[in-house]
Design an enzyme around this catalytic site. Structure first.
Site, PDB file in Angstrom:
ATOM      1  N   TRP A 193     -12.501   6.463  13.776  1.00 54.73           N
ATOM      2  CA  TRP A 193     -11.119   6.078  14.105  1.00 54.73           C
ATOM      3  C   TRP A 193     -10.981   4.553  14.163  1.00 54.73           C
ATOM      4  CZ3 TRP A 193      -9.326   2.919  17.820  1.00 54.73           C
ATOM      5  CH2 TRP A 193      -7.923   2.792  17.875  1.00 54.73           C
ATOM      6  N   LYS A 225      -6.037  -7.055  17.677  1.00 56.57           N
ATOM      7  CA  LYS A 225      -6.395  -5.850  16.916  1.00 56.57           C
ATOM      8  C   LYS A 225      -7.612  -5.139  17.532  1.00 56.57           C
ATOM      9  CE  LYS A 225      -5.083  -5.299  12.822  1.00 56.57           C
ATOM     10  NZ  LYS A 225      -4.039  -4.509  12.153  1.00 56.57           N
ATOM     11  N   GLU A 226      -8.584  -4.794  16.695  1.00 55.76           N
ATOM     12  CA  GLU A 226      -9.697  -3.989  17.189  1.00 55.76           C
ATOM     13  C   GLU A 226     -10.648  -4.771  18.094  1.00 55.76           C
ATOM     14  OE1 GLU A 226      -8.311  -3.536  14.278  1.00 55.76           O
ATOM     15  OE2 GLU A 226      -8.401  -1.423  13.671  1.00 55.76           O
ATOM     16  N   ARG A 256       0.861  -1.173   0.000  1.00 59.74           N
ATOM     17  CA  ARG A 256       0.000   0.000   0.000  1.00 59.74           C
ATOM     18  C   ARG A 256       0.899   1.225   0.000  1.00 59.74           C
ATOM     19  NH1 ARG A 256      -4.276   0.004   4.563  1.00 59.74           N
ATOM     20  NH2 ARG A 256      -2.621  -0.647   5.972  1.00 59.74           N
ATOM     21  N   GLN A 270       1.579  -1.135  17.215  1.00 60.16           N
ATOM     22  CA  GLN A 270       0.153  -0.867  16.975  1.00 60.16           C
ATOM     23  C   GLN A 270      -0.709  -1.472  18.080  1.00 60.16           C
ATOM     24  OE1 GLN A 270      -2.323  -3.107  14.235  1.00 60.16           O
ATOM     25  NE2 GLN A 270      -2.584  -1.227  13.031  1.00 60.16           N
ATOM     26  N   THR A 328       2.662   3.690  13.893  1.00 55.91           N
ATOM     27  CA  THR A 328       1.421   3.865  14.643  1.00 55.91           C
ATOM     28  C   THR A 328       1.321   5.301  15.138  1.00 55.91           C
ATOM     29  OG1 THR A 328       0.403   3.386  16.789  1.00 55.91           O
ATOM     30  CG2 THR A 328       2.675   2.710  16.546  1.00 55.91           C
ATOM     31  N   HIS A 337      -2.616   3.211  20.307  1.00 56.50           N
ATOM     32  CA  HIS A 337      -2.915   4.597  19.941  1.00 56.50           C
ATOM     33  C   HIS A 337      -3.933   5.273  20.886  1.00 56.50           C
ATOM     34  CE1 HIS A 337      -4.013   7.138  16.092  1.00 56.50           C
ATOM     35  NE2 HIS A 337      -4.439   7.759  17.156  1.00 56.50           N
ATOM     36  N   ASP A 383     -11.455   1.547  12.631  1.00 56.60           N
ATOM     37  CA  ASP A 383     -11.716   1.056  11.272  1.00 56.60           C
ATOM     38  C   ASP A 383     -12.679  -0.119  11.211  1.00 56.60           C
ATOM     39  OD1 ASP A 383     -10.288   2.604   9.562  1.00 56.60           O
ATOM     40  OD2 ASP A 383      -8.430   1.460   9.775  1.00 56.60           O
TER      41      ASP A 383
HETATM   42  C1  GLC Z   1      -4.913   1.371  12.185  1.00 52.41           C
HETATM   43  C2  GLC Z   1      -5.203   2.451  11.162  1.00 52.41           C
HETATM   44  C3  GLC Z   1      -5.863   3.657  11.810  1.00 52.41           C
HETATM   45  C4  GLC Z   1      -7.040   3.248  12.654  1.00 52.41           C
HETATM   46  C5  GLC Z   1      -6.656   2.164  13.649  1.00 52.41           C
HETATM   47  C6  GLC Z   1      -7.847   1.641  14.421  1.00 52.41           C
HETATM   48  O1  GLC Z   1      -3.899   1.795  13.047  1.00 52.41           O
HETATM   49  O2  GLC Z   1      -4.023   2.866  10.535  1.00 52.41           O
HETATM   50  O3  GLC Z   1      -6.276   4.565  10.834  1.00 52.41           O
HETATM   51  O4  GLC Z   1      -7.521   4.387  13.316  1.00 52.41           O
HETATM   52  O5  GLC Z   1      -6.070   1.091  12.955  1.00 52.41           O
HETATM   53  O6  GLC Z   1      -8.747   0.964  13.624  1.00 52.41           O
END
Ligand code: GLC
Length: 807
Positions: free
Chosen positions: A496, A640-641, A349, A694, A713, A648, A498
């Site tokens: 934010w 991850k999410e 990317r 991250q 990050t 962050h 994703d």
């Molecule tokens: C990744 C993406 C960022 C997003 C984060 C949470 O770090 O680069 O844009 O806010 O994931 O989903």
């Protein structure tokens, strides 16, 4: 378990044991030439773009993990034994592992360079890889010393594997990359060429005339071998052959004889450009070793100057080391090199992520105003007339001055998109992207004093010109339009987070961010006397405050949002994902809630999301797929999410706690995720302890605490901001410097050196009463100054001593 230590005097991280479980990387390069380099010499370089400008090759996700690299080999010509100056690729047995005759290795990652050191069989060798400030070349400064008492004859061999410049072709279209590239050797310079794109070349050269060379990779390595045991090194001689097609490399070998105690130095150059246009000049320049020393010193000064813009001295060693050196370097790396070149992001990317870039720039304006300005302009050009940003864009596409390459007819037909094709509609728009830009521009104006920037005309993505001020208003107005019936912001594609798509429902985070962006905007609209705008946006701020109060408080924390069907997310009513992290701090930061709710929401974060490695993104993790909530329900729990410790948003509660005046809590949050604090816990962390990652695996996963995706990050920029502007409280007003710390009560005080608009502020904060917050008195050069007013901006060249006493 530890593998290294921080050397704060030299601003280096020293890896004492090279057999680290994963690659610990560094980023070299300040302008156009970038190298991502592991502690074992593995990695790759590119020119400007990690997608289109590859110089050296990397085998992503490879076994071993960081091949190939920028390697120097040594061969003892007396017995043919050979090793490398970085532990890999040869990987000699280590003395540290009990091998009596084993090798000793150290790696030093520094600001813009890395040094590999090897001690083996009476030979000490050192290879420093560094990219000078103004030349598109990487230098390998190699020193070899004979510490034995015999005369030694050695071969010094170098090796780098060239890459086709476009990464997708290099990885996927060998039909093209293998037949379109060639190499040649002349006057000690290997040149790599792309036959039908005669404007792109790389070269490899050295400061001394080589005794032999290889530019065809397979001749250097040999069949059924690897970088660990290349035939050309085993033989002590290159094959002296180049040619067209196939895979190419740069390898030059030098024969040296060393008397006991003698040191010899040879410099290798990996460069961008052709032999005639760049290689010869660079070879001549860096054959003079005094120039190499001078360029290394210039680079050191370049970083010292940046560090001097804001230097901290607090009782917290980890904070000092990370803020003064590593977090600054990491934050700059994200701004200068963006987010797509690492060992995890391997270049597939490219371009700029709107949201990420708009946040990243905010924290390094003082240390890199030029790049920040460039990025802000790129973001403004990629903002649509409607006010939203293009989520992922190539800045070149919107830059009227972008250099155009010669139009060579290509056998591969790739349709050329028109600018209009690049502008996506609402269906691909994220609800937060444009909002981050507003405070970033305001911070830029405060740092530089350039109010005139607001009047500059910069076109929207569609081409219509508008002032920067108008751009900011459009961003705010877009969010005013994109709200649901209850006044809460629409989620659009995502915000934010994703992966929390909410099926296009509604988001508390963006509601709060909108208020924050308005507040920032008012900081400039008010002094500019834009009364109409001030009234309009104050009214909008009041509306959002009421909406937040009415719709979004869940009792002990803030609801995350609503799905398209109106179902609450991030509420105590939910079974999974009862509480989310990323939005909890924002009502405090945006100044739209009470102290009581602020404290309550932070207490909930600590209690329900906290851990010894930082705050989790959500709790409990999602274990059932629910596409109305979002993609995150399809991610393993703890990753991850889906309830990992996503680094962050860990910065934001630090800011909120500081704003609430709870300095102990702010620093406790800062400490929980500080990589520095994990230096001796590498068996869990894995990743480098000098960079934020991250995310770390959450408690729902058996690898709890394991750190993934280092360096790229937004955490770095935000942690820098959280520590300097909120814990230490050194912030800017339009015409003054605010000192408003929120520190742990047991700190006796701290010191900060801040350069701002050409003046130096030596700030000393004293804390005799051991409070967290509250300024009792201020003196400027010994003269009393009202405690509630900013320190007025000093004239350029001035140096003042500011003493702030808390109490
Ligand atoms: C990744 C993406 C960022 C997003 C984060 C949470 O770090 O680069 O844009 O806010 O994931 O989903």
């Amino acid at each position: 378990m530890r593998y290294g230590h921080f050397d704060t005097d030299r601003d280096e991280y020293v890896i004492d044991r090279p057999d680290v479980p994963v690659s610990w990387t560094n980023y070299l390069g300040t302008k156009d030439f970038c190298t991502v380099l592991s502690h074992n010499g593995g990695g790759y370089s590119y020119y400007k773009s990690s997608q289109y400008g590859r110089i050296s090759r990397f085998r992503p996700n490879g076994v071993p993990l960081d091949r190939p690299g920028h390697y120097v080999y040594l061969r003892d010509d007396a017995d043919g034994d050979f090793w490398s100056v970085s532990w890999q690729p040869v990987g000699k047995p280590l003395k540290a592992d009990g091998h009596e005759d084993g090798a000793e290795y150290t790696t030093r990652h520094g600001l813009g360079y890395s040094t590999f050191e090897a001690k083996y069989k009476g030979i000490e060798a050192e290879q420093t890889i560094v990219i000078p400030l103004d030349d598109d070349v990487e230098l390998w400064d190699v020193k070899v010393t004979n510490t034995s008492d015999e005369v030694r004859t050695l071969t010094v061999g170098s090796y780098v594997e060239f890459s086709f410049h476009t990464i997708t072709i290099d990885n996927q279209n060998l039909q093209m990359s293998l037949y379109a590239s060639g190499s040649s050797y002349e006057d000690g310079i290997i040149e790599y060429d792309f036959y039908y794109e005669p404007w792109t070349h790389h070269y490899f050269a050295s400061s001394e005339t080589p005794s032999s060379y290889d530019s065809l990779r397979d001749n250097f390595i040999g069949s059924y071998r690897s970088e660990s045991n290349p035939i050309a090194i085993e033989r002590g001689e290159g094959s002296n052959k180049s040619g067209t097609t196939q895979n190419h490399c740069g390898s030059l070998q030098h024969k040296i004889t060393l008397q006991p105690g003698e040191t010899k130095r040879v410099v290798y150059l990996l460069g961008y450009g052709s032999r005639d246009e760049a290689g010869r000049a660079m070879q001549a320049k860096y054959a003079d070793l005094a120039t190499v020393d001078a360029e290394r010193a210039r680079l050191r000064k370049h970083w010292t100057d940046k560090q001097d813009k804001l230097r901290i001295r607090t009782p917290h060693e980890g904070m000092n080391t990370m803020i003064n050196t590593w977090t600054l370097l990491q934050a700059e790396t994200c701004v200068v090199w963006s987010r797509f070149a690492s060992f995890v992001e391997v270049g597939g990317r490219a371009g700029l992520g709107y949201r990420d870039t708009a946040q990243d720039v905010m924290s390094v304006i003082h240390s890199n105003p030029t790049k920040t300005h460039q990025r802000i302009v790129e973001l403004l050009r990629a903002q649509t007339e409607a006010g939203y940003g293009l989520h992922l864009f190539d800045p070149k596409a919107f830059d009227p001055d972008a250099p155009k390459l010669p139009d060579v007819p290509s056998p591969t037909i790739v349709p050329t998109p028109s600018t209009a094709d690049l502008i996506h509609g609402l269906e691909d728009t994220c609800s937060d992207d444009h909002l981050w830009l507003v405070p970033s521009v305001v911070e830029y104006v405060k740092e530089t004093g350039r109010l005139d920037f607001l009047d500059e005309e910069i076109p929207f993505a569609e081409g219509t010109p508008a002032t920067v001020y108008e751009h900011l208003k459009r961003a705010l107005d877009f969010s005013t339009e994109q709200v649901g019936e209850n006044g809460v912001a629409l989620g659009l594609r995502a915000d934010w987070n994703d992966c929390l798509n909410l099926g296009g429902g509604q988001t508390a985070l963006v509601t709060f961010l909108h208020a924050w962006a308005i507040r920032a905007f008012l900081e400039i609209a008010r002094p500019l006397g834009r009364t109409e705008d001030v009234e309009k946006y104050e009214a909008e701020l009041a509306r959002i405050t009421a909406v937040a109060d009415r719709e979004l408080w869940d009792g002990k924390w803030w609801v995350r949002g609503y799905t398209r069907d109106g179902v609450k997310v991030g509420s105590n009513e939910n079974k999974q994902g009862k509480i989310f992290l990323e939005h909890q701090a924002w009502p405090v930061i945006a100044g739209i809630t009470s102290q009581e709710r602020g404290e309550q929401s932070m207490d909930s974060v600590r209690e329900l999301l906290g851990s010894e490695y930082g705050n989790h993104l959500a709790w409990p993790a999602f274990t059932e797929i629910d596409d109305t909530v979002g993609f995150l329900t399809r991610v393993y729990p703890g990753i991850k999410e889906n309830a990992s410790i996503f680094s962050h948003p860990n910065a934001w509660p630090i800011i909120a706690e500081a704003m609430l005046g709870r300095g102990d809590e702010a620093v406790a949050f800062y400490d929980s995720i500080l990589p520095y604090n994990q230096n001796d816990n590498i068996e869990v962390r894995g990743a480098e302890p000098y960079a934020y990652v991250q995310f770390l695996y959450g408690r729902d996963h058996e690898d709890f605490g394991k750190a993934q995706n280092p360096w790229l990050t937004g955490t770095a920029g935000w942690m820098y901001t959280a520590a300097t502007k909120y814990i230490l409280g050194i912030r800017l007003a339009l015409d003054g410097l605010i000192v408003d710390p929120a520190i742990p009560k047991d700190w006796d005080g701290f010191e900060v050196r801040r350069e701002w608009r050409g003046a130096v502020y030596e700030i000393e904060v004293k804390n005799p009463d051991h409070v967290s917050k509250g300024v009792a008195s201020v003196t400027i050069d010994g003269v009393d100054h009202p405690a509630d007013l900013p320190i007025p901006a000093q004239p350029e060249g001035a140096e003042v001593k500011v003493v702030v006493t808390l109490g």
